[in-house]
Structures are given as structure tokens and as C-alpha cells.
Design a protein around this motif. Sequence first.
Motif, short mmCIF file in Angstrom:
data_model
loop_
_atom_site.label_atom_id
_atom_site.label_comp_id
_atom_site.label_asym_id
_atom_site.label_seq_id
_atom_site.Cartn_x
_atom_site.Cartn_y
_atom_site.Cartn_z
N SER A 49 -3.92 -1.73 2.98
CA SER A 49 -2.96 -2.42 3.83
C SER A 49 -3.53 -3.75 4.31
O SER A 49 -2.84 -4.77 4.29
CB SER A 49 -2.61 -1.54 5.03
OG SER A 49 -1.75 -2.22 5.91
N TRP A 50 -4.79 -3.74 4.71
CA TRP A 50 -5.43 -4.98 5.19
C TRP A 50 -5.58 -6.00 4.07
O TRP A 50 -5.63 -7.19 4.33
CB TRP A 50 -6.78 -4.67 5.79
CG TRP A 50 -6.70 -4.12 7.18
CD1 TRP A 50 -5.58 -3.95 7.94
CD2 TRP A 50 -7.78 -3.64 7.97
NE1 TRP A 50 -5.91 -3.40 9.16
CE2 TRP A 50 -7.25 -3.20 9.20
CE3 TRP A 50 -9.14 -3.52 7.75
CZ2 TRP A 50 -8.03 -2.68 10.21
CZ3 TRP A 50 -9.93 -3.01 8.77
CH2 TRP A 50 -9.38 -2.59 9.98
N SER A 51 -5.65 -5.53 2.83
CA SER A 51 -5.78 -6.48 1.71
C SER A 51 -4.42 -7.07 1.32
O SER A 51 -4.34 -7.87 0.39
CB SER A 51 -6.45 -5.81 0.51
OG SER A 51 -5.62 -4.82 -0.04
N GLY A 52 -3.37 -6.65 2.03
CA GLY A 52 -2.06 -7.27 1.83
C GLY A 52 -1.08 -6.48 0.98
O GLY A 52 0.03 -6.95 0.74
N LEU A 53 -1.47 -5.31 0.54
CA LEU A 53 -0.55 -4.51 -0.27
C LEU A 53 0.55 -3.92 0.60
O LEU A 53 0.33 -3.58 1.76
CB LEU A 53 -1.29 -3.40 -1.00
CG LEU A 53 -2.30 -3.84 -2.05
CD1 LEU A 53 -2.98 -2.63 -2.68
CD2 LEU A 53 -1.66 -4.70 -3.11
N ARG A 54 1.71 -3.76 0.03
CA ARG A 54 2.85 -3.18 0.74
C ARG A 54 2.85 -1.66 0.59
O ARG A 54 2.19 -1.10 -0.29
CB ARG A 54 4.14 -3.75 0.19
CG ARG A 54 4.27 -5.24 0.41
CD ARG A 54 5.66 -5.47 0.90
NE ARG A 54 5.97 -6.81 1.29
CZ ARG A 54 5.95 -7.23 2.56
NH1 ARG A 54 5.58 -6.44 3.52
NH2 ARG A 54 6.33 -8.45 2.85
N VAL A 55 3.61 -1.01 1.46
CA VAL A 55 3.65 0.46 1.52
C VAL A 55 3.96 1.10 0.16
O VAL A 55 3.25 2.03 -0.24
CB VAL A 55 4.63 0.93 2.62
CG1 VAL A 55 4.90 2.42 2.52
CG2 VAL A 55 4.10 0.57 4.00
N PRO A 56 4.97 0.65 -0.59
CA PRO A 56 5.26 1.32 -1.87
C PRO A 56 4.06 1.26 -2.84
O PRO A 56 3.77 2.24 -3.53
CB PRO A 56 6.45 0.54 -2.43
CG PRO A 56 7.11 -0.06 -1.24
CD PRO A 56 6.00 -0.36 -0.28
N THR A 57 3.37 0.14 -2.85
CA THR A 57 2.22 -0.01 -3.73
C THR A 57 1.07 0.89 -3.29
O THR A 57 0.41 1.52 -4.12
CB THR A 57 1.76 -1.48 -3.76
OG1 THR A 57 2.87 -2.32 -4.05
CG2 THR A 57 0.67 -1.69 -4.78
N ILE A 58 0.84 0.96 -1.99
CA ILE A 58 -0.22 1.82 -1.46
C ILE A 58 0.08 3.28 -1.79
O ILE A 58 -0.79 4.02 -2.24
CB ILE A 58 -0.37 1.64 0.07
CG1 ILE A 58 -0.83 0.22 0.40
CG2 ILE A 58 -1.34 2.67 0.65
CD1 ILE A 58 -0.78 -0.12 1.88
N ALA A 59 1.33 3.69 -1.60
CA ALA A 59 1.73 5.08 -1.88
C ALA A 59 1.50 5.40 -3.35
O ALA A 59 0.97 6.47 -3.69
CB ALA A 59 3.19 5.30 -1.50
N ILE B 36 -5.87 2.20 4.86
CA ILE B 36 -6.01 1.08 5.79
C ILE B 36 -6.56 -0.13 5.04
O ILE B 36 -6.08 -1.26 5.21
CB ILE B 36 -6.92 1.46 6.97
CG1 ILE B 36 -6.37 2.68 7.71
CG2 ILE B 36 -7.10 0.29 7.91
CD1 ILE B 36 -4.95 2.58 8.18
N GLU B 37 -7.55 0.11 4.22
CA GLU B 37 -8.17 -0.97 3.45
C GLU B 37 -7.14 -1.67 2.55
O GLU B 37 -7.09 -2.91 2.50
CB GLU B 37 -9.30 -0.39 2.59
CG GLU B 37 -10.03 -1.40 1.75
CD GLU B 37 -11.07 -0.74 0.85
OE1 GLU B 37 -11.41 -1.36 -0.16
OE2 GLU B 37 -11.51 0.39 1.16
#
Length: 77
Positions: A9-19, A6-7
Motif C-alpha cells: 500500500s505504501w509503495s502506491g499499489l491499489r487495493v485490487p492489485t494488493i489483493a 502495508i508495504e
Amino acid sequence: MRARMIELSWSGLRVPTIAEELGCSQKTVRCRLHRFNRSGLPGLDDLGRQGRKRRITEEERSRIIALVKSGPPGRLR
């Protein structure tokens, strides 16, 4: 890890980067983010496992395993 998702995502990263950052699949990230958006913090908890209920009891299962491990009947030793 879920709160970190969640953190990020809130900082603006997209799903592929978070994964990639968390070492999980994009599908997992999307699912968790949608559940969080729908249910808030409780949405981050693991859901109970679903599936078909067992058709035999634990005692019956143990008996079957014991039978499989034993030799076939009528066989010379």
C-alpha cells in the motif's frame, strides 16, 4: 502477509492489485488497511473470535454425540 499488505500500500499499489498479489479478497485488504490506519501495528493482529457463547457444556456435548452414534433404543440387533 499483513506487513506485506502495508508495504504494498505504501509503495502506491491499489487495493485490487494488493489483493491479487497476496491471494486474498479486496474486502480483507481494505479492512486490514483501515485497522492499521486506526490502530497502528496492533491493528494488524487478528481480532478475537466473536459469536454466541455455547449453550451446553463440553460434557453435555460429548454425551449427545455418544447418543447420536449409538443405535436407537428398542431396536433389534
